[in-house]
Design an enzyme around this catalytic site. Structure first.
Site, mmCIF file in Angstrom:
data_model
loop_
_atom_site.group_PDB
_atom_site.id
_atom_site.type_symbol
_atom_site.label_atom_id
_atom_site.label_comp_id
_atom_site.label_asym_id
_atom_site.label_seq_id
_atom_site.Cartn_x
_atom_site.Cartn_y
_atom_site.Cartn_z
ATOM 1 N N CYS A 26 -9.247 -6.169 -8.196
ATOM 2 C CA CYS A 26 -8.854 -5.237 -9.239
ATOM 3 C C CYS A 26 -8.270 -3.992 -8.556
ATOM 4 O O CYS A 26 -8.987 -3.267 -7.880
ATOM 5 C CB CYS A 26 -10.095 -4.892 -10.062
ATOM 6 S SG CYS A 26 -9.765 -3.903 -11.498
ATOM 7 N N CYS A 31 0.804 3.424 3.420
ATOM 8 C CA CYS A 31 1.367 3.057 4.723
ATOM 9 C C CYS A 31 2.438 1.969 4.617
ATOM 10 O O CYS A 31 2.935 1.501 5.638
ATOM 11 C CB CYS A 31 0.254 2.601 5.665
ATOM 12 S SG CYS A 31 -0.462 1.016 5.171
ATOM 13 N N CYS A 46 0.857 -1.184 0.000
ATOM 14 C CA CYS A 46 0.000 0.000 0.000
ATOM 15 C C CYS A 46 0.895 1.236 0.000
ATOM 16 O O CYS A 46 1.795 1.356 0.832
ATOM 17 C CB CYS A 46 -0.883 -0.014 1.245
ATOM 18 S SG CYS A 46 -1.740 1.536 1.542
ATOM 19 N N CYS A 61 -4.487 1.343 6.876
ATOM 20 C CA CYS A 61 -4.649 2.805 6.832
ATOM 21 C C CYS A 61 -5.954 3.245 6.169
ATOM 22 O O CYS A 61 -6.233 4.441 6.103
ATOM 23 C CB CYS A 61 -3.460 3.471 6.136
ATOM 24 S SG CYS A 61 -3.413 3.240 4.348
ATOM 25 N N CYS A 114 -7.152 -0.843 2.270
ATOM 26 C CA CYS A 114 -6.047 -1.275 3.110
ATOM 27 C C CYS A 114 -6.548 -1.352 4.549
ATOM 28 O O CYS A 114 -7.115 -0.399 5.072
ATOM 29 C CB CYS A 114 -4.905 -0.262 3.001
ATOM 30 S SG CYS A 114 -3.565 -0.596 4.169
#
Ligand SMILES: [Zn+2]
Length: 140
Positions: free
Chosen positions: A128, A52, A49, A108, A105
């Protein structure tokens, strides 16, 4: 937005992210297909991600969906959360009238993409993702 281990104000997010990333991760935007170099990334490694640096996908879960977005059959266990998505009329990833589930995520709360049920076996799922919301580190 709920409470996440990593919580930042919009101001902090704007400092950390490019305007494009901010729009994508924090406002649920979507990149145009085939814009991310990660679409065709095939090396073994891990996708993180961008918000974070939490690991969310592995190359082992990646497949060529032909959609122009990085696609995965599943996330790293516990790395993402699913949120009912009825906020994006005329959506970008899905066909008309398709119910979509947003993928965020879990660390975060950043928008990663959407999950659909037309993926390959055994999961039958297609995660996706927006490539701009991910960073990739090849396995050493
Ligand atoms: Zn994150």
């Amino acid at each position: 937005m709920g409470t996440y281990p990593v919580t930042r104000s919009d101001e902090e997010w704007r400092r950390l992210l490019t305007p494009e990333q901010f729009q994508m991760l924090r406002e649920g935007g979507a990149e145009r297909p085939d814009t991310s170099h990660l679409v065709h990334e095939k090396r073994a490694g891990t996708f993180y991600c961008i918000g974070c640096n939490s690991a969310v996908f592995e190359t082992a879960m990646k497949f060529e969906s032909g959609t122009g977005w990085p696609s995965f059959s599943g996330p790293i266990a516990g790395a993402v959360e699913m949120v009912e998505d009825d906020n994006y009329p005329g959506g970008h990833h899905a066909g008309y009238g398709t119910v979509r589930t947003e993928v965020r995520c879990a660390n975060c709360g950043s928008h990663i993409g959407h999950v659909f049920t037309d993926g390959p076996p055994p999961s039958g799922l297609r995660y996706c993702a927006n490539g701009i919301g991910l960073s990739f580190t090849p396995a050493s």
